[in-house]
Design an enzyme around this catalytic site. Structure first.
Site, PDB file in Angstrom:
ATOM      1  CG  HIS A   1      -1.746  -1.196   1.417  1.00  0.00           C
ATOM      2  ND1 HIS A   1      -2.194  -1.633   2.647  1.00  0.00           N
ATOM      3  CD2 HIS A   1      -2.243  -2.071   0.505  1.00  0.00           C
ATOM      4  CE1 HIS A   1      -2.919  -2.730   2.484  1.00  0.00           C
ATOM      5  NE2 HIS A   1      -2.952  -3.022   1.204  1.00  0.00           N
TER       6      HIS A   1
HETATM    7  C1  FAD Z   1      -1.075  -7.823  -3.993  1.00  0.00           C
HETATM    8  C2  FAD Z   1      -1.840  -6.611  -3.536  1.00  0.00           C
HETATM    9  C3  FAD Z   1      -2.975  -6.770  -2.771  1.00  0.00           C
HETATM   10  C4  FAD Z   1      -3.692  -5.649  -2.345  1.00  0.00           C
HETATM   11  N1  FAD Z   1      -4.846  -5.844  -1.649  1.00  0.00           N
HETATM   12  C5  FAD Z   1      -5.607  -4.781  -1.310  1.00  0.00           C
HETATM   13  C6  FAD Z   1      -6.858  -4.967  -0.682  1.00  0.00           C
HETATM   14  O1  FAD Z   1      -7.282  -6.093  -0.436  1.00  0.00           O
HETATM   15  N2  FAD Z   1      -7.582  -3.874  -0.348  1.00  0.00           N
HETATM   16  C7  FAD Z   1      -7.126  -2.601  -0.599  1.00  0.00           C
HETATM   17  O2  FAD Z   1      -7.805  -1.649  -0.202  1.00  0.00           O
HETATM   18  N3  FAD Z   1      -5.949  -2.403  -1.211  1.00  0.00           N
HETATM   19  C8  FAD Z   1      -5.206  -3.454  -1.606  1.00  0.00           C
HETATM   20  N4  FAD Z   1      -4.041  -3.263  -2.291  1.00  0.00           N
HETATM   21  C9  FAD Z   1      -3.653  -1.882  -2.626  1.00  0.00           C
HETATM   22  C10 FAD Z   1      -4.587  -1.194  -3.634  1.00  0.00           C
HETATM   23  O3  FAD Z   1      -4.942  -2.044  -4.685  1.00  0.00           O
HETATM   24  C11 FAD Z   1      -3.887   0.058  -4.122  1.00  0.00           C
HETATM   25  O4  FAD Z   1      -3.595   0.871  -3.001  1.00  0.00           O
HETATM   26  C12 FAD Z   1      -4.704   0.881  -5.113  1.00  0.00           C
HETATM   27  O5  FAD Z   1      -5.088   0.128  -6.226  1.00  0.00           O
HETATM   28  C13 FAD Z   1      -3.881   2.087  -5.545  1.00  0.00           C
HETATM   29  O6  FAD Z   1      -4.651   2.865  -6.412  1.00  0.00           O
HETATM   30  P1  FAD Z   1      -3.951   3.951  -7.336  1.00  0.00           P
HETATM   31  O7  FAD Z   1      -4.998   4.557  -8.192  1.00  0.00           O
HETATM   32  O8  FAD Z   1      -3.117   4.818  -6.494  1.00  0.00           O
HETATM   33  O9  FAD Z   1      -2.910   3.131  -8.259  1.00  0.00           O
HETATM   34  P2  FAD Z   1      -3.112   1.851  -9.154  1.00  0.00           P
HETATM   35  O10 FAD Z   1      -4.361   1.123  -8.800  1.00  0.00           O
HETATM   36  O11 FAD Z   1      -1.842   1.099  -9.083  1.00  0.00           O
HETATM   37  O12 FAD Z   1      -3.312   2.447 -10.626  1.00  0.00           O
HETATM   38  C14 FAD Z   1      -2.309   3.186 -11.286  1.00  0.00           C
HETATM   39  C15 FAD Z   1      -2.371   2.879 -12.786  1.00  0.00           C
HETATM   40  O13 FAD Z   1      -1.668   3.901 -13.479  1.00  0.00           O
HETATM   41  C16 FAD Z   1      -0.961   3.322 -14.569  1.00  0.00           C
HETATM   42  N5  FAD Z   1       0.135   4.234 -14.923  1.00  0.00           N
HETATM   43  C17 FAD Z   1       1.243   4.522 -14.200  1.00  0.00           C
HETATM   44  N6  FAD Z   1       1.993   5.441 -14.851  1.00  0.00           N
HETATM   45  C18 FAD Z   1       1.335   5.740 -15.994  1.00  0.00           C
HETATM   46  C19 FAD Z   1       1.600   6.635 -17.084  1.00  0.00           C
HETATM   47  N7  FAD Z   1       2.686   7.440 -17.099  1.00  0.00           N
HETATM   48  N8  FAD Z   1       0.709   6.658 -18.134  1.00  0.00           N
HETATM   49  C20 FAD Z   1      -0.394   5.863 -18.135  1.00  0.00           C
HETATM   50  N9  FAD Z   1      -0.687   5.009 -17.106  1.00  0.00           N
HETATM   51  C21 FAD Z   1       0.169   4.963 -16.060  1.00  0.00           C
HETATM   52  C22 FAD Z   1      -0.491   2.001 -13.993  1.00  0.00           C
HETATM   53  O14 FAD Z   1      -0.163   1.090 -15.032  1.00  0.00           O
HETATM   54  C23 FAD Z   1      -1.698   1.565 -13.154  1.00  0.00           C
HETATM   55  O15 FAD Z   1      -2.579   0.755 -13.914  1.00  0.00           O
HETATM   56  C24 FAD Z   1      -3.265  -4.352  -2.697  1.00  0.00           C
HETATM   57  C25 FAD Z   1      -2.103  -4.197  -3.439  1.00  0.00           C
HETATM   58  C26 FAD Z   1      -1.393  -5.305  -3.870  1.00  0.00           C
HETATM   59  C27 FAD Z   1      -0.144  -5.110  -4.671  1.00  0.00           C
END
Ligand code: FAD
Ligand code: SF4
Length: 527
Positions: A452
């Site tokens: 996270h």
């Molecule tokens: C194994 C695992 C289990 C987890 N389990 C849980 C859970 O059970 N419950 C929970 O609440 N959280 C969980 N999490 C954490 C949660 O999924 C993340 O905190 C959350 O998805 C983060 O959201 P975000 O929008 O910040 O980033 P992300 O969901 O990672 O999305 C970011 C996206 O941006 C894209 N990207 C990056 N740079 C660029 C760019 N320059 N141009 C275009 N696209 C780009 C990436 O490819 C990615 O698809 C888990 C994480 C992991 C790794």
């Protein structure tokens, strides 16, 4: 009073009538080999927990939305449930993103439509009120009260069908822990998860083959498509166009070697906590705190051997939690998976590892997650993130607290042996935790991971201590917003996806000038 939404066993198991958009409005960047220019009202970068809800709400609100996603689009049919096959496809760097520091930590991230929600465990917690209180007091986020956020939480939870794991799908691995907790009188419960028709197949982290897990790719993104939004996959945002202090467009590179220019007046960055800081730097954002303040919820796994079959690959992997020590910054949460997972998470080698794996049926595992006070940093090298994080002594002691608690739980549940991931601590036997109790647990001795990452473009009222303002707008450049894990001002102590989605939904409502969705149904129960 608005309606009540069921969150019990029927809601959890019922997979009928999934939302299917009339068209998958996906353009594969691998096919774009030339220069392309298009216009939109808003460009959303990233399709995970932050980007997807913002894109959907804005598209439904009538905006022309273009989404850029570096990863690919996968349908559930492509998921084989085999970690070796799925990790290279769905995870960034095949799941081998690592921090530099003591100890080095694996920090896996999803890279696909759905972002990390595609491969996460589906656990759903609202932001703890004590965390919101801290953000109001220390970061000036005055509006973030539980009451203000409640309609947005309800909306997110309805979109994702957040409901409670029934005991019948929780798996025996969790029942062992529940038995121990009941004997000790410790607080805990079955998890709430974003699923529709979950069958407890136990492979959430490798793509849900039955399409039950309501990751953003099949919920928010699908609904955004239904409202006319388009997603460019294999397309990496690399630059920003601006004029007169206002955003004018986004520049991107495609997997096919092409270039894309999206002309727009608004840009929402949701590339995730590790990728947003390098991108904002490329966009010309200059804040002394950009990339700093990284918290990660470091976590580790304890393995026990019992005299009964556990079969930890049966049932929902993260189906139960113990929050008895949440006030001390320690959460205990289920962690399990197929035998491949057990093999890599068992901190033993050679003949001992072989002997343990031959007894895999009777192995149980559970996780310790620390709400960290240590802070790391995301640097940019060639536009890519390099993660620096050292685990502090306070957090190492929190780990020790959690490991001792889990050992106690396993003894209460009737375990014969407990293995903790601390160098130099032998296998604990016959209810005796003293070898761990007596052993110092310096940070370097721990084998840990983290799931996270948060806080590298934090929100706040003070420009000297934050990158975005309380409305998630980047200061000094109008039209640029951030709404992913990076805006969290601190560690949450619980899994973050619902918090991220809720703040993204609220941002979209604010941009549309809409009032909070008070009409959303109240959940029957919620964590
Ligand atoms: C194994 C695992 C289990 C987890 N389990 C849980 C859970 O059970 N419950 C929970 O609440 N959280 C969980 N999490 C954490 C949660 O999924 C993340 O905190 C959350 O998805 C983060 O959201 P975000 O929008 O910040 O980033 P992300 O969901 O990672 O999305 C970011 C996206 O941006 C894209 N990207 C990056 N740079 C660029 C760019 N320059 N141009 C275009 N696209 C780009 C990436 O490819 C990615 O698809 C888990 C994480 C992991 C790794
Ligand atoms: S346990 Fe199986 S069916 Fe349920 S969400 Fe996870 S992968 Fe999907």
């Amino acid at each position: 009073m608005s309606a009540v939404r069921p969150t019990g066993e029927e809601a959890y198991r019922n997979g009928a009538n999934p939302f299917v958009p009339a068209a998958h409005r996906v353009v594969a960047g691998s096919r774009l080999t030339r220069r392309h220019v298009l216009s939109a009202d808003v460009c959303v970068i990233g399709s995970g927990a932050g980007g997807a809800p913002a894109a959907k709400e804005l598209a439904e609100g009538g905006m022309r939305v273009v989404m850029l996603e570096e990863g690919e689009w996968w349908s559930s049919d492509a998921f084989t449930a085999r970690p070796r096959e799925m990790m290279p496809r769905l995870y960034r760097e095949g799941g081998h993103t690592v921090t530099l520091g003591t100890p080095p930590l694996l920090l896996p991230l999803g890279k696909a439509i759905g972002g990390t929600t595609l491969i996460n465990s589906g656990t759903c917690f609202r932001t703890p009120p004590r965390v919101l209180e801290r953000w109001r007091r220390e970061d000036g986020l005055q509006e973030l009260t539980p009451e203000e956020l409640d309609p947005y939480f309800r909306r997110v939870e309805r979109e994702l069908n957040v409901s409670r794991v029934p005991a019948s799908l929780a798996g025996h691995n969790c029942e062992v822990i529940r038995r121990g907790a009941e004997r000790l009188g410790w607080s805990g419960g079955y998890m709430y998860r974003n699923v529709r028709g979950c069958i407890g197949s136990g492979v959430c982290a490798y793509g849900c083959p039955s399409g039950a897990k309501q990751h953003t790719g099949i919920t928010y993104i699908a609904r955004a498509w239904a409202s006319g939004a388009t997603t460019f996959t294999g397309t990496r945002a690399t630059g920003l166009e601006s004029a007169g202090g206002h955003v004018r467009g986004v520049l991107a590179r495609t997997a096919g070697g092409g270039r894309l220019r999206v002309r727009c007046e608004r840009v929402i960055v949701a590339a995730g906590t590790l990728h947003t800081p390098p991108l904002l730097r490329r966009f010309g954002v200059r804040s002394a705190v950009l990339g700093r303040g990284l918290s990660i919820h470091p976590a580790t796994v304890v393995r026990a051997r019992l005299d009964e079959d556990v079969n930890l690959w049966d049932g929902v992997p993260q189906s139960y939690y113990i929050d008895e020590f949440a006030g001390e910054g320690v959460m205990l949460e289920g962690i399990a998976g197929p035998p491949d997972y057990l093999a890599v998470s068992t901190p033993r080698r050679g003949a001992e590892h072989r002997e343990l794996m031959l007894d895999a049926r009777r192995a149980a595992t559970f996780g310790v997650m620390v709400s960290d006070s240590s802070r790391g940093r995301v640097l940019s090298v060639g536009g890519r993130p390099v993660i620096r994080y050292d685990l502090g002594e306070v957090d190492a002691q929190r780990f020790k607290r959690g490991l001792l608690a889990l050992a106690e739980l396993y003894w209460a549940a009737g375990a014969r042996e407990v293995i903790v991931p601390v160098q130099g601590v032998p296998t604990l036997r016959d209810g005796d935790s003293r070898p761990l109790q007596r052993h110092p647990v310096p940070p370097a001795s721990l084998k840990a991971m983290a799931f996270h990452p948060l806080g590298t473009a934090r929100a706040g009222a003070d420009p000297a201590r934050s990158v975005v303002d309380p409305d998630l707008a980047v200061r000094g450049l109008s039209g640029l917003h951030v709404c992913d894990g990076s805006v969290m001002p601190s560690s949450l102590g619980v899994n973050p996806q619902i918090t991220i989605m809720t703040l993204a939904t609220r941002l979209a409502f604010n941009l549309l000038g809409r009032k909070a969705p008070e009409h959303e149904p109240h959940p029957e129960h919620i964590a």
